[in-house]
Design a protein around this motif. Sequence first.
Motif, PDB file in Angstrom:
ATOM      1  N   HIS A 182       0.851  -1.191   0.000  1.00 57.03           N
ATOM      2  CA  HIS A 182       0.000   0.000   0.000  1.00 57.03           C
ATOM      3  C   HIS A 182       0.882   1.234   0.000  1.00 57.03           C
ATOM      4  O   HIS A 182       1.798   1.363   0.810  1.00 57.03           O
ATOM      5  CB  HIS A 182      -0.936  -0.003   1.205  1.00 57.03           C
ATOM      6  N   LYS A 183       0.613   2.127  -0.925  1.00 59.76           N
ATOM      7  CA  LYS A 183       1.416   3.344  -1.069  1.00 59.76           C
ATOM      8  C   LYS A 183       0.724   4.486  -0.333  1.00 59.76           C
ATOM      9  O   LYS A 183      -0.447   4.777  -0.592  1.00 59.76           O
ATOM     10  CB  LYS A 183       1.613   3.685  -2.544  1.00 59.76           C
ATOM     11  N   ILE A 195      -4.583   5.299  -4.242  1.00 57.97           N
ATOM     12  CA  ILE A 195      -5.228   4.191  -4.938  1.00 57.97           C
ATOM     13  C   ILE A 195      -4.706   4.168  -6.378  1.00 57.97           C
ATOM     14  O   ILE A 195      -3.963   5.058  -6.794  1.00 57.97           O
ATOM     15  CB  ILE A 195      -6.760   4.309  -4.906  1.00 57.97           C
ATOM     16  N   GLY A 196      -5.093   3.148  -7.128  1.00 60.93           N
ATOM     17  CA  GLY A 196      -4.515   2.917  -8.443  1.00 60.93           C
ATOM     18  C   GLY A 196      -4.653   4.063  -9.425  1.00 60.93           C
ATOM     19  O   GLY A 196      -3.799   4.248 -10.293  1.00 60.93           O
ATOM     20  N   THR A 197      -5.707   4.845  -9.311  1.00 53.51           N
ATOM     21  CA  THR A 197      -5.922   5.933 -10.261  1.00 53.51           C
ATOM     22  C   THR A 197      -5.172   7.214  -9.880  1.00 53.51           C
ATOM     23  O   THR A 197      -5.174   8.172 -10.647  1.00 53.51           O
ATOM     24  CB  THR A 197      -7.429   6.257 -10.361  1.00 53.51           C
TER      25      THR A 197
END
Length: 315
Positions: A182-183, A195-197
């Motif tokens: 988790h970044k 999150i990914g976007t």
Amino acid sequence: MPLGFSDGAYNHASGTRNAFGALSDDLVREGHPPMVSRSGDREPADQLRIWYERMTLSPGNRKVYGRKWWQGRLWYQIHPDAVGIPDTSNHEKRRSNDLRAPYNADTAAARRAKELAKRHNITREGENFRELWHWTYWGPLGTIGAPAPAPAPAGGSTNAPVPKEDDDMLMLNLHGIGTATHKVALGPGIFRHFIGTDPYEKIKNIARIQDDWQDVSYTELPALLRTYGCDLNIWDWNPSAGGFCILDPLTGTVKPGNVWTASGATRAAIAGIKLPALDPAPIVAAVRAALANGVRLDEKAIAKLVDELQKKTDG
């Protein structure tokens, strides 16, 4: 010689800047060290962040150093250093400097500075609240703005240096549960989950001099949050909600991609926004126990361990 600054401190009021510089010159002429400010002006957002770091509406079992009323509510000081009520601090009014040694304690140089300060309309205001490093100018503020850069030497380059990032923001790869990474971003009074976007690589390159991610475990997260002035109970692990979640104090939601800020928490407290009670301590304990036993936790395992720990606590 102008007043020296460190740790990003500054005075944008020319009256304050010039008065402290003149006092410093007087001291140097008598053989004392020049004055250096480690904290000068504070913008409203900075004052709110410091207020929220040092004051709380619910002290719990923490030591209370003092109490202050603000916005019709009683706040408790949980930090040994005092902080002015937002919109009242002389740091916000661009009048004060917190000075470095030897002007931050009861020293011969500081006592002489106190005598000389009278001619410059400066007092050691911090003596009134046990902060000997806090000095304040009471004269006209003059022009507000950053001082003009010194002229370049004859024949020298006129190109201004390109400022670098301050590295105040940590960009973290958070590990410890399953294989997922988790970044998150962690800075003074701010904690964000990507999150990914999200354009997290671009944000990382802007925020970090080394353009790097730092790898940390969930077990290290509480200490990091404390270091950067964030509350501890602002995140959760909830597989049904997408895994790692952060509390948004302005909406009261706990979900992936949220941002927690100290200023937002303060605004939420003022507005009376009801926030959910989070306690990630069992998650940290479960991860620590798993690491000690060489066990990799997946979502089912973490849920089971947290449930077992919670039953022990309730029992």
